[in-house]
Design a protein around this motif. Structure first.
Motif, PDB file in Angstrom:
ATOM      1  N   ASP A  39      -6.739   0.764   5.187  1.00 33.21           N
ATOM      2  CA  ASP A  39      -7.691   1.045   4.120  1.00 33.21           C
ATOM      3  C   ASP A  39      -9.060   0.603   4.635  1.00 33.21           C
ATOM      4  O   ASP A  39      -9.172   0.148   5.776  1.00 33.21           O
ATOM      5  CB  ASP A  39      -7.265   0.394   2.788  1.00 33.21           C
ATOM      6  N   PRO A  40     -10.130   0.737   3.845  1.00 34.90           N
ATOM      7  CA  PRO A  40     -11.451   0.373   4.364  1.00 34.90           C
ATOM      8  C   PRO A  40     -11.586  -1.097   4.776  1.00 34.90           C
ATOM      9  O   PRO A  40     -12.485  -1.430   5.560  1.00 34.90           O
ATOM     10  CB  PRO A  40     -12.395   0.694   3.203  1.00 34.90           C
ATOM     11  N   ARG A  80       1.244  10.498  -3.174  1.00 35.82           N
ATOM     12  CA  ARG A  80      -0.112   9.990  -3.394  1.00 35.82           C
ATOM     13  C   ARG A  80      -0.225   9.546  -4.845  1.00 35.82           C
ATOM     14  O   ARG A  80       0.394  10.123  -5.750  1.00 35.82           O
ATOM     15  CB  ARG A  80      -1.183  11.011  -3.055  1.00 35.82           C
ATOM     16  N   THR A  82      -3.010   7.150  -7.684  1.00 33.41           N
ATOM     17  CA  THR A  82      -4.188   6.355  -7.980  1.00 33.41           C
ATOM     18  C   THR A  82      -3.729   5.085  -8.673  1.00 33.41           C
ATOM     19  O   THR A  82      -2.785   5.106  -9.471  1.00 33.41           O
ATOM     20  CB  THR A  82      -5.160   7.138  -8.873  1.00 33.41           C
ATOM     21  N   GLY A  96      -8.407   2.588  -6.713  1.00 35.02           N
ATOM     22  CA  GLY A  96      -8.283   3.302  -5.457  1.00 35.02           C
ATOM     23  C   GLY A  96      -7.116   4.257  -5.504  1.00 35.02           C
ATOM     24  O   GLY A  96      -6.482   4.444  -6.540  1.00 35.02           O
ATOM     25  N   ASP A  98      -3.766   5.707  -2.836  1.00 32.99           N
ATOM     26  CA  ASP A  98      -3.035   5.594  -1.579  1.00 32.99           C
ATOM     27  C   ASP A  98      -2.200   6.837  -1.348  1.00 32.99           C
ATOM     28  O   ASP A  98      -1.751   7.492  -2.296  1.00 32.99           O
ATOM     29  CB  ASP A  98      -2.093   4.378  -1.603  1.00 32.99           C
ATOM     30  N   PHE A 114      -7.505   4.232   0.023  1.00 31.41           N
ATOM     31  CA  PHE A 114      -8.911   4.519  -0.228  1.00 31.41           C
ATOM     32  C   PHE A 114      -9.360   3.723  -1.452  1.00 31.41           C
ATOM     33  O   PHE A 114      -8.617   3.622  -2.418  1.00 31.41           O
ATOM     34  CB  PHE A 114      -9.125   6.020  -0.476  1.00 31.41           C
ATOM     35  N   ASP A 116     -11.992   3.470  -4.496  1.00 27.32           N
ATOM     36  CA  ASP A 116     -12.937   4.258  -5.274  1.00 27.32           C
ATOM     37  C   ASP A 116     -13.937   3.385  -6.012  1.00 27.32           C
ATOM     38  O   ASP A 116     -15.088   3.776  -6.197  1.00 27.32           O
ATOM     39  CB  ASP A 116     -12.184   5.124  -6.292  1.00 27.32           C
TER      40      ASP A 116
END
Length: 119
Positions: A39-40, A80, A82, A96, A98, A114, A116
């Motif tokens: 992730d980030p 996927r 949220t 976020g 995934d 990710f 958000d």
């Protein structure tokens, strides 16, 4: 094996398990030995790395829980979803999504995360 939406529930259960032994049992049951998680803010490989990442997030956000922010979408070997992270019953400060990719046995081998919304 096709991924199913319930995989997201089991995934978040691992992230919400605060007892180290219980969390490790969930990680071993759900993820491949060579799982990768990116992730980030993190890029780790293996169950040890993932378990340590989960523990670090729990330490950074004590008392927060992950919960689905809507239905999970699954097809083939991927799902996927949220998620929200925040205190139970309050507006979550972190959101976020995934994408988890499974192996042939239905265990997660790759997670792409990710963010958000972050504080």
């Amino acid at each position: 094996m096709t991924a199913t939406p319930d995989l997201a529930d089991r995934y978040l259960a691992a992230w919400n398990a605060t007892d180290p032994a219980a969390r490790r049992a969930l990680v071993e049951a759900l993820f491949t030995e060579d799982v990768t998680y990116t992730d980030p803010l993190a890029d780790v490989a293996g169950r040890d790395g993932l378990d340590a990442t989960i523990a670090a997030v729990q330490a950074q956000f004590p008392g927060f829980v992950f919960r689905l922010a809507g239905p999970a979408d699954a097809h083939h070997g991927q799902v996927r979803f949220t998620w929200h992270l925040g205190p139970e019953g309050a507006e979550p400060p972190v959101t976020g999504f995934d994408v988890a990719v499974t192996d042939g046995d239905g265990r997660i081998r790759t997670v792409l995360g990710f963010l958000d919304r972050v504080p």
